[in-house]
Design an enzyme around this catalytic site. Structure first.
Site, PDB file in Angstrom:
ATOM      1  N   ARG A  16       0.821  -1.211   0.000  1.00  0.00           N
ATOM      2  CA  ARG A  16       0.000   0.000   0.000  1.00  0.00           C
ATOM      3  C   ARG A  16       0.853   1.258   0.000  1.00  0.00           C
ATOM      4  O   ARG A  16       0.511   2.262  -0.633  1.00  0.00           O
ATOM      5  CB  ARG A  16      -0.923  -0.027   1.228  1.00  0.00           C
ATOM      6  CG  ARG A  16      -1.776   1.212   1.412  1.00  0.00           C
ATOM      7  CD  ARG A  16      -2.639   1.553   0.208  1.00  0.00           C
ATOM      8  NE  ARG A  16      -3.534   0.486  -0.184  1.00  0.00           N
ATOM      9  CZ  ARG A  16      -4.415   0.588  -1.185  1.00  0.00           C
ATOM     10  NH1 ARG A  16      -4.502   1.709  -1.876  1.00  0.00           N
ATOM     11  NH2 ARG A  16      -5.188  -0.433  -1.482  1.00  0.00           N
ATOM     12  N   ASP A  74      10.843  -2.872  -8.832  1.00  0.00           N
ATOM     13  CA  ASP A  74      11.615  -3.621  -7.857  1.00  0.00           C
ATOM     14  C   ASP A  74      12.662  -2.653  -7.337  1.00  0.00           C
ATOM     15  O   ASP A  74      13.331  -1.962  -8.115  1.00  0.00           O
ATOM     16  CB  ASP A  74      12.258  -4.874  -8.442  1.00  0.00           C
ATOM     17  CG  ASP A  74      12.621  -5.867  -7.338  1.00  0.00           C
ATOM     18  OD1 ASP A  74      11.757  -6.161  -6.493  1.00  0.00           O
ATOM     19  OD2 ASP A  74      13.769  -6.326  -7.303  1.00  0.00           O
TER      20      ASP A  74
END
Length: 203
Positions: A16, A74
Site C-alpha cells: 500500500r 523492484d
C-alpha cells in the site's frame, strides 16, 4: 520510446505504501493507479537476482492475469558496508512468521554493520527499477537511485521500509522524517519516474 495512452495503470504491487507513492507521483500526469489487490491477484515469487528481473516477473504476471498494461517496480537498499546487501533481498530481510516487519530488517542491517565494524559514514543507496509492460509484451525500463548513509537509531515514523535509517545526501532528516511530498521529490522512485514521464508525453 512507446507512449502510454491510457488513463489507468495497474501497479503490480500489494504494498500500500508503494501504491500511494505511485499515485502521488503519477496523479499529476493524469494517471489513476490501481493495484494487484483491486484484481485479487496473487503475489508472484521473485526468483531473479536483479531488480529488472524481478520487476519483469511482477509485470508479466499482472499483464497475463488482466490483459492490462502494468507498471512493476523492484527496489531496495544497497549498503556498502554489507557488500551491497540486502539489495534485491531488501523485503526478504523483513520476513517473519507474522509477516513483514521492517524494524526487524533495519535492526538486522545495523547489527551486521556493527559486527563487521564497518567504518563511518556507512554509505548506502536506494535503487529503483520501473518496468512498464504492455499486453503485447513490449516493455520500457527506467532506473533511479538516491545516495545517502545509514544512521542509527531509527529516526521518524513516516514512509515505509528502511526509510527511518536512510539519510539522503545533503539533508539532515531521514526519509522516515520527511513528509510524502518531500520524499517524493527526492526518492529513487521519483528519479525513475521523471525518466518515465516521456512515456506519458510529459517533459
Amino acid at each position: 520510446m512507446r507512449r502510454f495512452e491510457g488513463s489507468e495503470l495497474l501497479i503490480a504491487t500489494h504494498n500500500r505504501g508503494k501504491l500511494d507513492e505511485f499515485q502521488a507521483l503519477l496523479g499529476p500526469l493524469g494517471i489513476t493507479c490501481r493495484s494487484n489487490e483491486d484484481f485479487g491477484l496473487p503475489e508472484p515469487e521473485e526468483t531473479e537476482e536483479s531488480f529488472v528481473g524481478n520487476a519483469r516477473i511482477k509485470a508479466r504476471a499482472a499483464v497475463g492475469a488482466t490483459g492490462l498494461p502494468a507498471l512493476a517496480d523492484d527496489s531496495g537498499i544497497e549498503i556498502d558496508g554489507l557488500d551491497g546487501a540486502p539489495g534485491v533481498h531488501t523485503a526478504d530481510w523483513a520476513e517473519t512468521p507474522q509477516g513483514r516487519d521492517f524494524t526487524v530488517a533495519m535492526t538486522r542491517a545495523w547489527s551486521e554493520l556493527e559486527a563487521r565494524d564497518a567504518p563511518e559514514p556507512r554509505t548506502a543507496r536506494f535503487r529503483a527499477t520501473l518496468l512498464l509492460m504492455w499486453p503485447d509484451g513490449h516493455e520500457e525500463v527506467f532506473e533511479g537511485a538516491v545516495a545517502g548513509r545509514v544512521v542509527w537509531p531509527m529516526r521518524g515514523t513516516l514512509g515505509h521500509g528502511y526509510d527511518p535509517i536512510f539519510l539522503p545526501d545533503g539533508h539532515d532528516r531521514t526519509f522516515g522524517e520527511m513528509s510524502a511530498e518531500e520524499k517524493n521529490r527526492l526518492s529513487h522512485r521519483a528519479v525513475a519516474l521523471r525518466k518515465m514521464a516521456a512515456c506519458f508525453g510529459r517533459p
